[in-house]
Design an enzyme around this catalytic site. Sequence first.
Site, PDB file in Angstrom:
ATOM      1  N   ALA A 213      -1.445   4.967   7.038  1.00  0.00           N
ATOM      2  CA  ALA A 213      -0.402   4.593   6.428  1.00  0.00           C
ATOM      3  C   ALA A 213       0.510   3.421   7.214  1.00  0.00           C
ATOM      4  CB  ALA A 213       0.708   5.873   6.422  1.00  0.00           C
ATOM      5  N   ASP A 273       6.675  -8.968  -2.083  1.00  0.00           N
ATOM      6  CA  ASP A 273       5.469  -8.767  -3.255  1.00  0.00           C
ATOM      7  C   ASP A 273       4.768 -10.053  -3.506  1.00  0.00           C
ATOM      8  OD1 ASP A 273       6.002  -6.146  -3.253  1.00  0.00           O
ATOM      9  OD2 ASP A 273       7.654  -6.423  -4.710  1.00  0.00           O
TER      10      ASP A 273
END
Length: 510
Positions: A213, A273
């Site tokens: 993570a 993004d």
Amino acid sequence: MLAGITESDMAGAGLRLRRLGLDTYQQPVVYLRSDSPICKAEGFEAQSRLEIRHGGRCVVATLNVAVAPLLELDEAGVSEAAWRALEAAEGTLVHLAHAPPLPSFGAIRAKIFGRPLERDAAGAIVTDIAAGRYSDIELAAMIAACSGNRLDAAETCSLTAAMVAAGQRLRWDAPLVVDKHCVGGLPGNRTTLLVVPIIAACGLVIPKTSSRAITSPAGTADVMETLAPVALDAAAMRRVVEREGGCIAWGGAMALSPVDDLLIRVERPLGLDSDGLLVASILSKKVAAGSTHVLVDMPVGRTAKVRSLEAASALAQRLRWVGEQLGLAVSIELTDGSQPVGRGIGPALEAFDVLAVLQNQPGAPQDLRRRGLLLAGHLLEASGQAAAGWGLAKATEVLDSGAAWRKLQAICAAQGGMREPPRAAYTQDLCAAHAGRVAAIDNRALARCAKLAGAPKAAAAGLMFHAPLGAMVDVGQPLLTLHAESPGELAYALAYARSQEHMITLEEAP
């Protein structure tokens, strides 16, 4: 510094290396005193990019200047990342010099102003990043230049190929090597630990490398690590796969598309993004791992990473096209991204969900079971191991028979031994303030809540989720249960959860 030694003497003789024990993640940092004669002689300033040389090794690091007496005048302190890269003993003499300019960065400047990224330029940029020549500021500029829709399909393909070439590439003695990946953004979606044993039990080769993570409460490698060691090098990974047909290993322990890890480290905090960078990240790892067929799980939802069917269609098209150019067969499965999968959010809690499904326990989370079987069945069909429409049945048979559970146990044993996931010392329920039906869930808020409880660093931390969409809850009924390894983290997460009125939205029943 000893009296009588000049600045030029120090520059020629070098500085004594000192390990400061500072964790700067993957960024090499060097520390000098502000009154160090070498800073004056060479014109070194804070944030300068310096080469640290020792023997045949050269590490490019960012300079931080200490104004307090942290170091002696003839010492160069280094961060843990620089220490590992240098592989030198404390007190060794090292030589510092300005890092040369980066010609490849000119292509990034050109990209910012609208020029396309050519194949040769992409290769030069990736080579320099892999060599550690780019600072975080320069990496951030590259990420910004490639974000949004600024990379077309051809540029994405060039970048992906360059990222593969920058690391080692595994090859397997099998005509068919399959893999599965999820684009992320959905808490608890730990289907890899179901898909890998099902596929391996069917006789296919599935060498799965997974990430830890970075901004989520758990990565696949974090969850698997609560069950077995995951820091396998390439040789150990090969032994596991040759023995059991599959593995679930941490990709950071192997030099498979190493530039991807460096980009992710800077990309995630920026929150930018980019379909192009996402495709390059996913496919470069799969090609480097020696895969021939890859299934991509793409959750779509309002608070998932991919938020609309239009965005999903564009991303899927690019994944397929770039994969085809690189000799990789890519198939896409669009899945529900409106709510978490399973009940656990956090490494150990997600592992318990996986174990419940594999062991066919009566109370196992059925949404996780269904999703794992769907993906495994799709992969069996895409690889030709099951006829069209029969993959789900075959995957279900393998799971129900216990063959998948036995295979995961065997994989864990081959990776170093299976162990019991830890349990948190402290738990507390967050209860509904009023009765109603669960109408909406904010996946991002749930993920943040689990992180504030300590996940993924504290493997047992996170939360258990009790309120799926459509569920009817009474006043005082638990919506989630927080798990933490300290009272302070528990209180911190609870305060955040209570402040998020839209984390779980209840509406009055008609």
